[in-house]
Design a protein around this motif. Sequence first.
Motif, PDB file in Angstrom:
ATOM      1  N   VAL A  23       8.403  -3.400  -2.163  1.00  0.00           N
ATOM      2  CA  VAL A  23       8.929  -2.311  -2.658  1.00  0.00           C
ATOM      3  C   VAL A  23       8.283  -1.610  -3.658  1.00  0.00           C
ATOM      4  N   VAL A  24       7.081  -1.459  -3.287  1.00  0.00           N
ATOM      5  CA  VAL A  24       5.433  -0.632  -3.774  1.00  0.00           C
ATOM      6  C   VAL A  24       5.344  -0.164  -2.499  1.00  0.00           C
ATOM      7  N   ALA A  25       5.547  -0.781  -1.318  1.00  0.00           N
ATOM      8  CA  ALA A  25       4.938  -0.496  -0.061  1.00  0.00           C
ATOM      9  C   ALA A  25       5.924   0.880   0.422  1.00  0.00           C
ATOM     10  N   GLU A  26       7.345   0.742   0.512  1.00  0.00           N
ATOM     11  CA  GLU A  26       9.046   1.315   0.557  1.00  0.00           C
ATOM     12  C   GLU A  26       8.469   2.703  -0.509  1.00  0.00           C
ATOM     13  N   ARG A  30       7.596   6.427   0.767  1.00  0.00           N
ATOM     14  CA  ARG A  30       8.511   8.130   0.542  1.00  0.00           C
ATOM     15  C   ARG A  30       7.355   8.813   0.771  1.00  0.00           C
ATOM     16  N   GLU A  31       7.007   8.619  -0.741  1.00  0.00           N
ATOM     17  CA  GLU A  31       4.993   9.519  -1.071  1.00  0.00           C
ATOM     18  C   GLU A  31       4.546  10.498   0.322  1.00  0.00           C
ATOM     19  N   LYS A 125       5.932   5.161  -9.888  1.00  0.00           N
ATOM     20  CA  LYS A 125       7.184   4.974 -10.039  1.00  0.00           C
ATOM     21  C   LYS A 125       8.167   3.666  -9.269  1.00  0.00           C
ATOM     22  N   ALA A 126       6.864   3.025  -8.720  1.00  0.00           N
ATOM     23  CA  ALA A 126       7.446   1.752  -7.816  1.00  0.00           C
ATOM     24  C   ALA A 126       7.372   0.531  -8.641  1.00  0.00           C
TER      25      ALA A 126
END
Length: 156
Positions: A23-26, A30-31, A125-126
């Motif tokens: 999730v953090v990698a996604e 995106r950022e 955000k994550a």
Amino acid sequence: KRISNPYNTEMCIEIAVDKGSKVVAEYTLRELEAMPVDNRPYVKDGMRKGVTQKVKNELIKSFGVTPLANYNGFINKKTGVDYGYNGVATRKYPKGQPNIVIARSLEKGTSFMPKNPVFSRASRKARKPCLEEMERSLNESIEAICLNNLRRSRVK
């Protein structure tokens, strides 16, 4: 009984950490993809609005997640960029600038580029979605262990 087994609990935690790191990698990707680009060869006003497209592509390409590590019961997985070179040669870096140096420059800013904290913004955000995913994973693992335990007790 099976939940108190340290191997089962460690396995459940490792699965949860793995799913949370995805999730953090996604969010971080995106950022990085939303990062502004400034391809001007010379900046006359003194400040660059962002990195060049080539540097941005190299940062995205070198971004990754480390393998799962377990140090004395502390299980973690890290996201970040690899040290590799981006191909933009300078006097100081004839092979090209290291990607990690560019990432640090983005986080803190430089004399010619304002800070753009891509990695810390992505981790903020994550945070909530990551915790929710890890909680969901732990609940599923515990249910699977309990369900397996029930099946074994019925067989006897």
